[in-house]
Design a protein around this motif. Structure first.
Motif, PDB file in Angstrom:
ATOM      1  N   GLU A  60      44.466  34.678  45.310  1.00 26.35           N
ATOM      2  CA  GLU A  60      44.045  35.325  46.559  1.00 26.35           C
ATOM      3  C   GLU A  60      42.537  35.555  46.653  1.00 26.35           C
ATOM      4  OE1 GLU A  60      46.176  35.720  48.957  1.00 26.35           O
ATOM      5  OE2 GLU A  60      47.889  35.107  47.742  1.00 26.35           O
ATOM      6  N   HIS A  61      42.067  35.613  47.902  1.00 23.14           N
ATOM      7  CA  HIS A  61      40.646  35.843  48.193  1.00 23.14           C
ATOM      8  C   HIS A  61      40.418  37.360  48.209  1.00 23.14           C
ATOM      9  CE1 HIS A  61      37.107  34.936  51.185  1.00 23.14           C
ATOM     10  NE2 HIS A  61      36.688  34.971  49.952  1.00 23.14           N
ATOM     11  N   MET A  62      40.438  37.954  47.025  1.00 25.24           N
ATOM     12  CA  MET A  62      40.420  39.416  46.923  1.00 25.24           C
ATOM     13  C   MET A  62      39.410  39.900  45.893  1.00 25.24           C
ATOM     14  SD  MET A  62      44.464  40.301  46.718  1.00 25.24           S
ATOM     15  CE  MET A  62      45.556  40.128  48.121  1.00 25.24           C
ATOM     16  N   ALA A 120      25.897  26.242  53.497  1.00 26.53           N
ATOM     17  CA  ALA A 120      27.141  27.014  53.690  1.00 26.53           C
ATOM     18  C   ALA A 120      28.337  26.099  53.442  1.00 26.53           C
ATOM     19  CB  ALA A 120      27.192  27.569  55.111  1.00 26.53           C
ATOM     20  N   ARG A 121      29.527  26.708  53.417  1.00 25.26           N
ATOM     21  CA  ARG A 121      30.735  25.894  53.300  1.00 25.26           C
ATOM     22  C   ARG A 121      30.932  25.086  54.580  1.00 25.26           C
ATOM     23  NH1 ARG A 121      34.569  28.616  53.960  1.00 25.26           N
ATOM     24  NH2 ARG A 121      33.795  30.751  53.937  1.00 25.26           N
ATOM     25  N   VAL A 122      31.489  23.884  54.412  1.00 26.30           N
ATOM     26  CA  VAL A 122      31.695  23.021  55.580  1.00 26.30           C
ATOM     27  C   VAL A 122      33.201  22.891  55.813  1.00 26.30           C
ATOM     28  CG1 VAL A 122      29.531  21.727  55.639  1.00 26.30           C
ATOM     29  CG2 VAL A 122      31.283  21.070  53.991  1.00 26.30           C
ATOM     30  N   PRO A 130      37.599  38.688  54.738  1.00 24.05           N
ATOM     31  CA  PRO A 130      36.978  37.371  54.924  1.00 24.05           C
ATOM     32  C   PRO A 130      35.572  37.310  54.311  1.00 24.05           C
ATOM     33  CG  PRO A 130      38.049  38.090  56.922  1.00 24.05           C
ATOM     34  CD  PRO A 130      38.064  39.266  55.994  1.00 24.05           C
ATOM     35  N   SER A 131      35.045  36.109  54.196  1.00 19.85           N
ATOM     36  CA  SER A 131      33.736  35.887  53.579  1.00 19.85           C
ATOM     37  C   SER A 131      32.664  36.747  54.243  1.00 19.85           C
ATOM     38  CB  SER A 131      33.346  34.415  53.730  1.00 19.85           C
ATOM     39  OG  SER A 131      34.378  33.605  53.259  1.00 19.85           O
ATOM     40  N   ALA A 132      31.780  37.288  53.411  1.00 21.01           N
ATOM     41  CA  ALA A 132      30.629  38.072  53.882  1.00 21.01           C
ATOM     42  C   ALA A 132      31.045  39.287  54.724  1.00 21.01           C
ATOM     43  CB  ALA A 132      29.650  37.183  54.647  1.00 21.01           C
ATOM     44  N   GLY A 142      34.995  25.309  40.456  1.00 19.99           N
ATOM     45  CA  GLY A 142      35.903  26.316  39.888  1.00 19.99           C
ATOM     46  C   GLY A 142      36.236  27.397  40.902  1.00 19.99           C
ATOM     47  N   LYS A 143      35.360  27.608  41.878  1.00 23.08           N
ATOM     48  CA  LYS A 143      35.487  28.760  42.767  1.00 23.08           C
ATOM     49  C   LYS A 143      36.521  28.499  43.869  1.00 23.08           C
ATOM     50  CE  LYS A 143      32.441  32.106  45.032  1.00 23.08           C
ATOM     51  NZ  LYS A 143      32.832  33.268  44.240  1.00 23.08           N
ATOM     52  N   LYS A 144      36.069  28.169  45.062  1.00 23.36           N
ATOM     53  CA  LYS A 144      37.004  28.054  46.193  1.00 23.36           C
ATOM     54  C   LYS A 144      37.991  26.895  45.998  1.00 23.36           C
ATOM     55  CE  LYS A 144      34.807  31.330  48.302  1.00 23.36           C
ATOM     56  NZ  LYS A 144      35.410  32.670  48.393  1.00 23.36           N
ATOM     57  N   ASP A 183      34.660  40.318  42.579  1.00 19.24           N
ATOM     58  CA  ASP A 183      34.167  40.535  43.942  1.00 19.24           C
ATOM     59  C   ASP A 183      34.666  39.496  44.933  1.00 19.24           C
ATOM     60  OD1 ASP A 183      32.621  38.296  43.298  1.00 19.24           O
ATOM     61  OD2 ASP A 183      30.922  39.021  44.474  1.00 19.24           O
ATOM     62  N   ASP A 184      35.515  38.530  44.474  1.00 18.60           N
ATOM     63  CA  ASP A 184      35.861  37.464  45.427  1.00 18.60           C
ATOM     64  C   ASP A 184      37.277  36.918  45.277  1.00 18.60           C
ATOM     65  OD1 ASP A 184      34.989  35.795  47.580  1.00 18.60           O
ATOM     66  OD2 ASP A 184      34.764  34.126  46.192  1.00 18.60           O
ATOM     67  N   ILE A 185      37.755  36.796  44.040  1.00 15.26           N
ATOM     68  CA  ILE A 185      39.040  36.112  43.837  1.00 15.26           C
ATOM     69  C   ILE A 185      39.889  36.901  42.837  1.00 15.26           C
ATOM     70  CG2 ILE A 185      40.135  33.951  43.052  1.00 15.26           C
ATOM     71  CD1 ILE A 185      37.599  32.477  43.912  1.00 15.26           C
ATOM     72  N   SER A 208      21.840  33.344  52.217  1.00 18.26           N
ATOM     73  CA  SER A 208      21.190  33.164  50.917  1.00 18.26           C
ATOM     74  C   SER A 208      22.005  33.929  49.868  1.00 18.26           C
ATOM     75  CB  SER A 208      19.739  33.645  50.955  1.00 18.26           C
ATOM     76  OG  SER A 208      19.649  34.933  51.509  1.00 18.26           O
ATOM     77  N   ARG A 209      21.940  33.462  48.639  1.00 17.16           N
ATOM     78  CA  ARG A 209      22.877  33.954  47.616  1.00 17.16           C
ATOM     79  C   ARG A 209      22.193  34.299  46.303  1.00 17.16           C
ATOM     80  NH1 ARG A 209      28.623  34.048  48.909  1.00 17.16           N
ATOM     81  NH2 ARG A 209      28.706  33.222  51.004  1.00 17.16           N
ATOM     82  N   PHE A 210      22.872  35.144  45.526  1.00 15.58           N
ATOM     83  CA  PHE A 210      22.488  35.332  44.124  1.00 15.58           C
ATOM     84  C   PHE A 210      23.641  34.869  43.252  1.00 15.58           C
ATOM     85  CE2 PHE A 210      24.069  39.596  45.556  1.00 15.58           C
ATOM     86  CZ  PHE A 210      25.170  39.749  44.718  1.00 15.58           C
TER      87      PHE A 210
HETATM   88  C1  OXD Z   1      32.816  32.728  50.590  1.00 12.74           C
HETATM   89  C2  OXD Z   1      32.153  33.041  49.305  1.00 12.74           C
HETATM   90  O1  OXD Z   1      32.295  31.906  51.349  1.00 12.74           O
HETATM   91  O2  OXD Z   1      32.706  33.855  48.556  1.00 12.74           O
HETATM   92  O3  OXD Z   1      33.890  33.303  50.845  1.00 12.74           O
HETATM   93  O4  OXD Z   1      31.095  32.469  48.987  1.00 12.74           O
END
Ligand code: OXD
Ligand code: MN
Length: 590
Positions: A236-238, A79-81, A258-260, A215-217, A285-287, A374-376
């Motif tokens: 934005e986280h959108m 996970a993110r730390v 927020p995440s998840a 590239g992501k967060k 789906d995220d940004i 867990s992720r895809f």
């Molecule tokens: C998050 C993700 O942690 O999108 O926000 O993976």
């Protein structure tokens, strides 16, 4: 004498600044060889083959899941730390109380010590990438150097990666520098450092997506939010979707949760059978990156080209499109496996896990079979409802911005902010129960303004001021809303069915943007008037609906007092106009 550089397949046309950056990293980290990624299919397959050889990748059942593979992380790296993530600005108050801060000189020293010699015997992958359509004036590029083939392969799915990005960097003359090494995957030697003033990221000791796919967060949110403020746009986280009405008109909506908390599910919503004629098109789906457009509207692009989505809970009923999309050409991380080699996770109605996410024989005593985070990873083009506008250089005009959180109480199903500055307060007040996307306790309510708590690369006080200032830059700003799909009754049951039924709420939102849907004014904003929400074919009682749309003034007074305290924790950086908005809501609440 300087150490000679290792064998490299550097393209002849690599921009000088990129070559110099790669040489600098190679001198310090001492890789055995350097591979410049071109983003081709052969390269992707080569990376997977290499991971197989090293035992880092499991091939899943190719009859049921062609092109699907499973990567198992180190169990300490899932996970993110947030506690090891830093924003390193010259003045600590520029990073703000919302970030961990370290002096840039100290952070560089610390990271250089970690990176020194860390790639001995390894290959350094040079990953040039473009966030956003290659030809978009709104896109921005970066170069990630990494010693992880898993990261290189994931970046190939998540970004426009390879030769075209390298060429664009040559034209732009500017790029974000991303240093990444998995190091020893030791949680005590793990740091995710951001130097926004230098457009640089240094990430060491983790291979997890949010820490390692730079590239992501790291780039598209933390560094980009900093760049966006100085350049007059927003990162934005959108999630981003297009909603096509039965009359054939498409409206674009951006939503920050927020995440998840269901951004991916909302972005891929399937209209209920009782709402024929509606269609949803996914853009992201995220940004989202939002820019003032030439016609006075706010335009959005999705800087990513793939999804790094949460797997548990995905099934044909919750998200049919995602379920179908991840049956081929998908990289899974930390799911369980059935006896015949199919991926398995909690909430997948069929199959039985025999091996858990750590590769052990599955035993319920050890906890869930798939890791809750867990992720895809999958290309957005595999989504059956991927919007044809995903590659549009100018992006799409946004009608509505929607904030939301996971709140079992308080926040009604939906309400509309009175105007833009009230909308900024609504966004700044977002709070949500924590999820498995970050290490730490799950289910605790925390403030998560604009769903950006873990991702804003600068002081929240300045960030809210930037949001407010957009009113001077965009003539026809989107309307702002807040939703809560997660209200529960006293027995803990969800009051709202969610998923496809959320379209009813989106329909009301679009109706408000068109000036058609009826609303009643309350102290916290506008709520659907009785009968204004489309309930045809909906299995929710009138009493439940009334509860979902109720505003408990006493509870809101307590909430607003907490928000006031939170805003005050940003001292003089909190804009006076935001405090005035808050005082106005408090006055209305009595
Ligand atoms: C998050 C993700 O942690 O999108 O926000 O993976
Ligand atoms: Mn996210």
């Amino acid at each position: 004498m300087a150490t000679p550089l290792p064998r490299t397949d550097r393209p002849a046309r690599a921009p000088k600044a990129v070559a110099a950056f790669v040489d600098e990293v190679a001198r310090l980290t001492q890789p055995e060889r350097i591979h410049w990624c071109d983003g081709s299919q052969e390269e992707y397959e080569g990376l997977l083959a290499l991971m197989h050889e090293r035992g880092d990748l499991v091939t899943l059942n190719q009859d049921t899941h062609p092109g699907c593979h499973l990567h198992r992380s180190n169990p300490s790296d899932v996970a993110r730390v947030e506690h090891l993530t830093f924003v390193c600005t010259h003045h600590s108050h520029d990073a703000g109380p919302n970030n961990n801060w370290m002096d840039p000189a100290d952070a560089h020293r610390l990271m250089r010590d970690l990176f020194e010699g860390c790639m001995r015997g390894r290959t350094l992958y040079v990953v040039p990438y473009c966030m956003g359509p290659i030809d978009s004036p709104y896109a921005r590029c970066g170069v990630e150097v990494t010693d992880s083939p898993y990261v290189a392969a994931n970046m190939g799915l998540m970004t426009r990666m390879g030769s075209a990005a390298l060429e664009r960097i040559g034209r732009d003359g500017k790029f974000v520098k991303g240093w990444h090494s998995t190091g020893e995957l030791d949680p005590d030697r793990r740091y995710i450092m951001h130097f926004p003033e230098e457009l640089t990221i240094m990430s060491y000791g983790s291979g997890y997506g949010g820490n390692a796919l730079l590239g992501k967060k790291c780039h598209a949110l933390r560094i980009a939010s900093w760049q966006a403020r100085s350049e007059g746009w927003m990162a934005e986280h959108m999630m981003l979707l297009g909603l096509e009405s039965p009359q054939g008109k498409t409206y674009y909506v951006a939503a920050a949760f927020p995440s998840a908390c269901g951004k991916t599910n909302l972005a891929m919503l399937i209209p209920p059978g009782s709402m024929p004629g509606w269609k949803v098109w996914t853009l992201g789906d995220d940004i989202a990156w939002l820019h003032p457009g030439p016609d006075g509207r706010l335009y959005a692009i999705n800087p990513e080209s793939g999804y790094f989505g949460v797997v548990p809970g995905t099934n044909p009923h919750t998200n049919r499109h995602a379920y179908d999309m991840i049956r081929r050409d998908t990289l899974f991380t930390n799911v369980a496996v059935t006896a015949d080699g199919q991926p398995w996770w909690e909430g997948l109605e069929d199959g039985t896990p025999v091996t858990d996410w750590q590769g052990r024989p599955y035993d319920a005593k050890n906890g869930p079979a798939a890791h809750p985070n867990s992720r895809f990873t999958v290309s957005a083009k595999q989504n059956p409802i991927c919007s044809p506008m995903i590659d549009a250089p100018a992006g799409v005009p946004i009608s509505a911005i929607v904030f939301g959180g996971r709140r079992r109480e308080l926040a009604p199903l939906v309400y509309q902010a009175r105007n833009w500055s009230h909308g900024v307060l609504v966004g700044a007040s977002v709070a949500s129960e924590t999820t498995a996307a970050a290490t730490g306790k799950v289910g605790v309510v925390r403030r998560d303004p604009m769903a950006m708590k873990p991702f804003c690369g600068y002081n929240f006080g300045d960030y809210w001021a930037h949001w407010l200032a957009m009113a001077g830059k965009v003539e026809r700003l989107p309307k702002v809303f807040h939703v809560n799909w997660f209200r529960r009754d006293k027995d803990g049951r969800f009051l709202w069915p969610g998923f496809g039924e959320n379209l009813r709420v989106l329909e009301w939102i679009i109706g408000r943007c068109e000036g058609k849907a009826e609303a009643v004014e309350t102290p916290i904003g506008w709520l659907p008037a009785p009968g204004a929400l489309n309930t045809k074919g909906l299995d929710v009682s009138a009493a439940t609906l009334a509860e979902l749309l109720s505003v408990d003034a006493e509870a809101w007074r307590t909430e607003m007092a907490e928000v006031a305290e939170y805003l005050d924790s940003f001292d003089e950086r909190t804009p006076a106009d935001l405090k005035a908005e808050l005082a106005d809501v408090q006055r209305r609440l009595g």
